[in-house]
Scaffold this active site. Structure first.
Site, PDB file in Angstrom:
ATOM      1  N   ASP A 188      38.961 -29.727  29.331  1.00 44.05           N
ATOM      2  CA  ASP A 188      38.061 -30.818  29.702  1.00 44.05           C
ATOM      3  C   ASP A 188      36.644 -30.292  29.881  1.00 44.05           C
ATOM      4  OD1 ASP A 188      39.633 -33.242  29.913  1.00 44.05           O
ATOM      5  OD2 ASP A 188      40.698 -32.262  31.545  1.00 44.05           O
TER       6      ASP A 188
ATOM      7  N   LYS B 252      36.665 -22.231  37.699  1.00 39.21           N
ATOM      8  CA  LYS B 252      37.423 -21.851  36.502  1.00 39.21           C
ATOM      9  C   LYS B 252      37.072 -20.452  36.020  1.00 39.21           C
ATOM     10  CE  LYS B 252      39.630 -25.825  35.583  1.00 39.21           C
ATOM     11  NZ  LYS B 252      41.052 -26.006  35.271  1.00 39.21           N
TER      12      LYS B 252
END
Length: 410
Positions: free
Chosen positions: A122, A76
Site C-alpha cells: 500500500d 515499516k
C-alpha cells in the site's frame, strides 16, 4: 464498532509462541538495523500528551512517534530490511556465512546483484523494501494496486524499484506478486502471510519488535507492574500489532496491558476475524484514506498471536482518523504539535471515540487512573495528501513543534 475478544488470555506468554516471536529476535533486529544509513541513530520520541489525556479522561497518554524513525517516514523501515537480510542469510547459508551488519552497508552488492525480490504494498512496506534492496545491492519489483496514489508510487520508484501496476485491490496485488515470483524465480518479501508462506512475514514482525524494546528502555523504572494499562494499535493485516503485543506480553507476562486493535470500518479483517475465531476477510470496500490499513484479509500468522492476547477490536471511520490527525497537528500549550499520517492516527482516534462514549470506555476499563500508549506509525508519507487533509503542510506543523520545544527549554 467494538468487540470483546473472549479468547484473550492473562497467562504468561506461551512457549510455543515464544519459539516463533521473542524479545531476543527483536533486539537482534535492532542491532542489525543500527548499521543501516536509513535508520536514525537515536530512539524515536515518546511524547507525553497531558492535555489530550485530560480530554480523554485518563491519567496519562504517551505517543511513540515513528515518523522520525527513518527518512522513509514510517515504522515499516524496521520490517522489510530485517526480512530481506534474514532471507539472504538463508539463501546463501550453504555457500558462505554472510554478516547482516555488513550486508546492510552494501558490502555484498557484487554477490547479490542478480537476486530479485518482489512485494505488493500500500506504500510504506514497498518503499522500505526498495530502499533496503538498493542499499544491499539486489533488484526489487513492487506491485501496486489501483488505490495507491501516484505520490506514493513516485516515493517508491526513487529507490530504484521497478513498479508494476494492477487494476485490482491490495489482496489481488499480493496474489499477482506471488505469481510473478513463481514465473520468474524471484523471492516474495511480504508483510502478510498466506498458506505456505510464514517465515518472511515472521521476520518482518520481528523487526517491529524494536519499537516496544525502545519504549521499555525509555520508560525506565515504574512503581506499577506495567507502566501502561492500555495500548492502542493499528490493524492492517495484523503484523505491527503482533510485533508489539508479543514483546509486551513476553516482557510483562500476566500483568500485560489491555490491547485494543483499531482498523478502518471498510477494512475490518481483524474485527471480522475476532467474530469468526479465525483469520478472515474484511466486509467492506477496503478503500480507505488510511492507506496502510486498507487490507482485506488478516495475516494468518499474525492472527496466531493476536487472538490469544488482544482484548478488544474496534473500527473507525476515515473522518475519525482525519480529525485525529488535525488534533495532533494543532497541539496545545502542554502538548507538542505532531505530524501524524492517516494510518498513524488510528490508535489516537480509537481512544478519542471510546472517551466520547462512556459506556464503551467503562467496558474496556478506561478511567481517570488509566495510562495509555498509542503508536504513531507514520508521518506525512504522502505530503500532498497530508496537507489536504490537515489543512496545513507537515513542514508548517514541524516548525510549530520546533517553537513549542524552544518554549519548553526557555
Amino acid at each position: 464498532m467494538l468487540i470483546n475478544n473472549t479468547r484473550a488470555s492473562r497467562s504468561a506468554y506461551p512457549a510455543e509462541l515464544r519459539a516463533i516471536m521473542n524479545i531476543e529476535s527483536a533486539r537482534e533486529s535492532g542491532a542489525w538495523l543500527s548499521h543501516w544509513s536509513q535508520i536514525n541513530s537515536s530512539v524515536t520520541p515518546l511524547w507525553d500528551l497531558p492535555d489530550a489525556a485530560e480530554t480523554a479522561g485518563v491519567a496519562q497518554l504517551s505517543l511513540k512517534d515513528e515518523s522520525v524513525r527513518s527518512p522513509l517516514g514510517s515504522f515499516k523501515a524496521l520490517g522489510a530490511p530485517v526480512a530481506l537480510m534474514r532471507l539472504i542469510v538463508r539463501l546463501w547459508k550453504s555457500e558462505v556465512a554472510l554478516d547482516p551488519k555488513a550486508m546492510i552497508k552494501g558490502e555484498y552488492a557484487g554477490l547479490l546483484r542478480d537476486l530479485t525480490v518482489i512485494s505488493a504494498t500500500d506504500g510504506n512496506h514497498g518503499k522500505s523494501l526498495a530502499a533496503a534492496a538498493q542499499t544491499i545491492g539486489c533488484r526489487c519489483v513492487i506491485v501496486l494496486h489501483a488505490n495507491v496514489s501516484v505520490e506514493r508510487e513516485q516515493s517508491i520508484a526513487k529507490y530504484g524499484a521497478k513498479i508494476v501496476r494492477i487494476a485490482g485491490n491490495y489482496d489481488e496485488s499480493v496474489e499477482f506478486a506471488a505469481e510473478l515470483a513463481r514465473t520468474n524465480g524471484w523471492h516474495v518479501v511480504s508483510d502478510t502471510s498466506y498458506e505456505g508462506y510464514e517465515t518472511i512475514p515472521r521476520d518482518v514482525m520481528q523487526g517491529y519488535g524494536v519499537i516496544p524494546d525502545e519504549i521499555v528502555g525509555q520508560i525506565g523504572a515504574s512503581s506499577s507492574p506495567v507502566p501502561f494499562t492500555h495500548v492502542f494499535l493499528q490493524g492492517g493485516v495484523g503484523g505491527l500489532a503482533a510485533g508489539i503485543t508479543t514483546y509486551l506480553w513476553e516482557y510483562y507476562g500476566q500483568h500485560r496491558p489491555v490491547f485494543i486493535v483499531v482498523e478502518p470500518q471498510q477494512a475490518d479483517c481483524l474485527y471480522q476475524s475476532a467474530i469468526e475465531g479465525s483469520a478472515t476477510r474484511a466486509t467492506g470496500s477496503v478503500d480507505s484514506v488510511m492507506a496502510g490499513l486498507a487490507c482485506g484479509e488478516a495475516s494468518p500468522l499474525a492472527w496466531k498471536f493476536l487472538w490469544p492476547c488482544v482484548d478488544y477490536f474496534m473500527t473507525i471511520s476515515d473522518s475519525d482518523a482525519v480529525e485525529a490527525m488535525r488534533t495532533l497537528a494543532r497541539g496545545t500549550d502542554r502538548d507538542a504539535p505532531l505530524v501524524v499520517g492517516e494510518s498513524g492516527a488510528a490508535g489516537f482516534a480509537g481512544l478519542t471515540l471510546l472517551a466520547q462514549a462512556p459506556d464503551l470506555a467503562r467496558k474496556v476499563g478506561l478511567d481517570a487512573e488509566s495510562r495509555v500508549l498509542v503508536i504513531s506509525t507514520e508521518g506525512a508519507t504522502a505530503p500532498n495528501m497530508y496537507a489536504e487533509l490537515v489543512g496545513e503542510s507537515a513542514e508548517s506543523v514541524l516548525a510549530r513543534q520546533h517553537e513549542w520545544l524552544q518554549g519548553c527549554t526557555a
